[in-house]
Design an enzyme around this catalytic site. Structure first.
Site, PDB file in Angstrom:
ATOM      1  N   ASP A  58       0.839  -1.198   0.000  1.00 43.40           N
ATOM      2  CA  ASP A  58       0.000   0.000   0.000  1.00 43.40           C
ATOM      3  C   ASP A  58       0.877   1.251   0.000  1.00 43.40           C
ATOM      4  OD1 ASP A  58      -2.360   1.798   0.830  1.00 43.40           O
ATOM      5  OD2 ASP A  58      -3.270  -0.186   0.839  1.00 43.40           O
ATOM      6  N   ASP A  66      -2.119   3.552  18.010  1.00 44.60           N
ATOM      7  CA  ASP A  66      -2.835   2.279  18.041  1.00 44.60           C
ATOM      8  C   ASP A  66      -2.105   1.172  17.293  1.00 44.60           C
ATOM      9  OD1 ASP A  66      -4.710   3.644  19.460  1.00 44.60           O
ATOM     10  OD2 ASP A  66      -6.198   3.742  17.862  1.00 44.60           O
ATOM     11  N   HIS A  90      -3.710   5.845   3.325  1.00 40.50           N
ATOM     12  CA  HIS A  90      -4.465   4.636   3.005  1.00 40.50           C
ATOM     13  C   HIS A  90      -3.900   3.405   3.708  1.00 40.50           C
ATOM     14  CE1 HIS A  90      -6.115   1.417   0.332  1.00 40.50           C
ATOM     15  NE2 HIS A  90      -7.151   2.230   0.309  1.00 40.50           N
ATOM     16  N   VAL A 109      -8.568   2.422  18.072  1.00 43.34           N
ATOM     17  CA  VAL A 109      -8.996   1.409  17.106  1.00 43.34           C
ATOM     18  C   VAL A 109      -8.409   0.042  17.439  1.00 43.34           C
ATOM     19  CG1 VAL A 109      -8.700   0.649  14.706  1.00 43.34           C
ATOM     20  CG2 VAL A 109      -9.389   2.999  15.193  1.00 43.34           C
ATOM     21  N   ALA A 201      -6.947  -8.489  -8.292  1.00 47.38           N
ATOM     22  CA  ALA A 201      -7.997  -9.386  -7.801  1.00 47.38           C
ATOM     23  C   ALA A 201      -8.306 -10.489  -8.798  1.00 47.38           C
ATOM     24  CB  ALA A 201      -9.264  -8.578  -7.498  1.00 47.38           C
ATOM     25  N   VAL A 206      -6.233 -15.647  -5.959  1.00 43.79           N
ATOM     26  CA  VAL A 206      -6.407 -14.473  -5.103  1.00 43.79           C
ATOM     27  C   VAL A 206      -7.826 -14.443  -4.548  1.00 43.79           C
ATOM     28  CG1 VAL A 206      -6.373 -11.952  -4.996  1.00 43.79           C
ATOM     29  CG2 VAL A 206      -4.675 -13.165  -6.387  1.00 43.79           C
ATOM     30  N   SER A 255     -11.510  -1.503   0.156  1.00 36.52           N
ATOM     31  CA  SER A 255     -10.187  -1.561   0.781  1.00 36.52           C
ATOM     32  C   SER A 255     -10.292  -2.109   2.197  1.00 36.52           C
ATOM     33  CB  SER A 255      -9.558  -0.161   0.833  1.00 36.52           C
ATOM     34  OG  SER A 255      -9.043   0.226  -0.401  1.00 36.52           O
TER      35      SER A 255
END
Length: 478
Positions: A58, A66, A90, A109, A201, A206, A255
């Site tokens: 990414d 966190d 992201h 989180v 994908a 995958v 995502s």
């Protein structure tokens, strides 16, 4: 002082005018995914992902309170040099979805696999994601790095890479061979006519993930198709952001759905370390929750259903491990041209049905087919007529691209309407946005469905039942 000022400003934005509820408490209370999955009672007593490393290919993973202690050494294949710098935000949000640990007393989180580790493999930069300065070859390098450095799960929350790129196709096959679970987002163009699942994908093996909301309904922009494997939470997801090391954001997109499925894969691999990658995938497929009235399954909208961490962790024979082979290897690809182009090979010594010999296809450096020899056997005469069909090879080393409306040049496949760029490169799905600020333009022209920044929907207190439509029940549990 600068860090303290940022922290105070963030707290004021989130306090909502002196509401008296701490920022972090609002974040944890807003994590509906944890409630719907019943993680405290049904998941974390069984597995929290310990001993498993998830590679996040990414934009990098920034320092965040966190994620303290959760990030192992990674690399930057984009040329920027530091995988711990995330100018987009992201990758940091994806990492928190997977392995966030929170902080303090029930604050911040929590990821779905809070004891897993994150390996940042950076392929996107603020400039690169706009001008196309990275390509499918970099994604291939990222996958191989992750596999060779111990990742058992690889998360790819992006799309738009070249399905005909042989180096990338080889890297995916390498990861499958090395028993690594590959997870990719299906895409965020489901409301556009003609949209479809893109690469990575689309590659065989995958696990492809679409998005559903808290009521188990498919998000309207979630891309579906024959390659879709499962769906997972992807609407109004509270996660970490990079405004500061204590800031948060809400995000909507496939995502985050892919991130949660990567976390489930980590939970299963931690509980059952001797299972093959194919068996891990098989468990998630067979244990997926299939909402009433949405079948038959699998289908183009839900795949096999909503991924269920508790069900995937159930002991055998409640969930059959299945064979060791990856069940997704035989799946048809979204672009048959890409599949045939990259895999076609003919043994020049192999006899043809008419008694002649086949001629090998030649390929240029980019994998584009050059001259093809068509062998025609003369029945009963023993004559072989060789017809040479000359196909123009792409001299630039890149495959042909279609031109989308507005001049955007895209690889063969669905048109996304992104701004023009100079080559195929990943598009992150569901970029998180910092709360309390005006929404900046989306980097690829995709509007994002989000709740108003600085405001919160009414949430049920953490750990208590969520209200669902009449007769519905919790769609995330059997």
């Amino acid at each position: 002082m600068r860090g303290a000022a940022v922290l105070v400003a963030g707290a004021l934005v989130w306090a909502g005018g002196g509401g008296g509820i701490a920022l972090a408490d609002q974040i944890r209370d807003g994590q509906w995914v944890l409630r719907n999955y019943g993680v405290q009672d049904r998941v974390w007593p069984i597995s929290q992902g310990a001993g498993v490393t998830v590679a996040v290919i990414d934009s990098g993973v920034a320092e965040h309170q966190d994620l303290a202690g959760q990030v192992v050494q990674g690399t930057d294949v984009s040329g920027g040099g530091d995988p711990r710098v995330d100018s987009i935000g992201h990758g940091t949000g994806i990492a928190a979805d997977i392995a966030g640990r929170g902080h303090g007393d029930r604050a911040g989180v929590m990821g779905l696999a809070p004891k897993a580790k994150i390996m940042p493999v950076k392929v996107m930069t603020q400039s690169g994601d706009r001008d196309g300065s990275f390509d499918s070859n970099q994604i291939a390098d990222a996958i191989r790095y992750a596999v060779d450095h111990g990742a058992k799960v690889v998360n790819m929350s992006f799309g738009g890479v070249d399905g005909t790129n042989e180096k990338l196709r080889g890297a995916v096959a390498y990861a499958v061979e090395k028993e690594v679970v590959l997870v990719a987002a299906s895409g965020n163009d489901g409301d556009r006519p003609g949209s479809g699942i893109d690469y990575p994908a689309g590659f065989p093996g995958v696990l492809v993930v679409g998005a559903v909301d808290r009521n188990g309904e498919v998000w309207q922009k979630s891309v579906g198709g024959k390659q879709l494997t499962v769906v997972a939470p992807g609407v109004d997801i509270y996660t970490a952001s990079t405004t500061s090391n204590s800031s948060y954001a809400t995000a909507t997109g496939t995502s985050d759905s892919a991130a949660y499925v990567s976390a489930v894969a980590a939970l299963v691999r931690s509980k059952y370390p001797n299972l093959s990658a194919g068996q891990v995938v098989n468990r998630m497929i067979k244990s997926a929750v299939q909402p009433d009235g949405k079948g038959p399954f699998p289908n183009d909208r839900f795949g096999y259903g909503i991924v269920s961490p508790a069900a995937a962790l159930a002991a055998n024979p409640v969930v059959d491990n299945g064979p060791k082979e990856n069940p997704l290897l035989g799946r048809p690809e979204p672009n048959p041209k890409a599949a045939g182009h990259a895999t076609a090979s003919v043994d020049p010594a192999a006899p043809t049905p008419g008694g002649g010999q086949a001629a090998a296809s030649s390929q240029d450096g980019s994998g584009n087919v050059g001259n093809k020899l068509l062998v025609v056997a003369g029945a009963g005469l023993g004559l072989v007529v060789v017809v040479v069909v000359v196909v123009l090879a792409v001299r630039s080393g890149r495959r042909r691209r279609s031109t989308a409306p507005g001049g955007a040049r895209r690889p063969d496949g669905p048109t996304y309407g992104y701004p023009p760029h100079h080559g195929p490169h990943p598009q992150p799905y569901g970029r998180p946005q910092p709360p309390g600020q005006p929404q900046p333009p989306q980097p690829y022209g995709q509007p994002q469905q989000q709740q108003p920044y600085g405001q919160f929907q009414q949430q049920q207190p953490y750990g208590q039942p969520q209200a669902y439509p009449p007769g519905g029940g919790n769609p995330y549990q059997r």
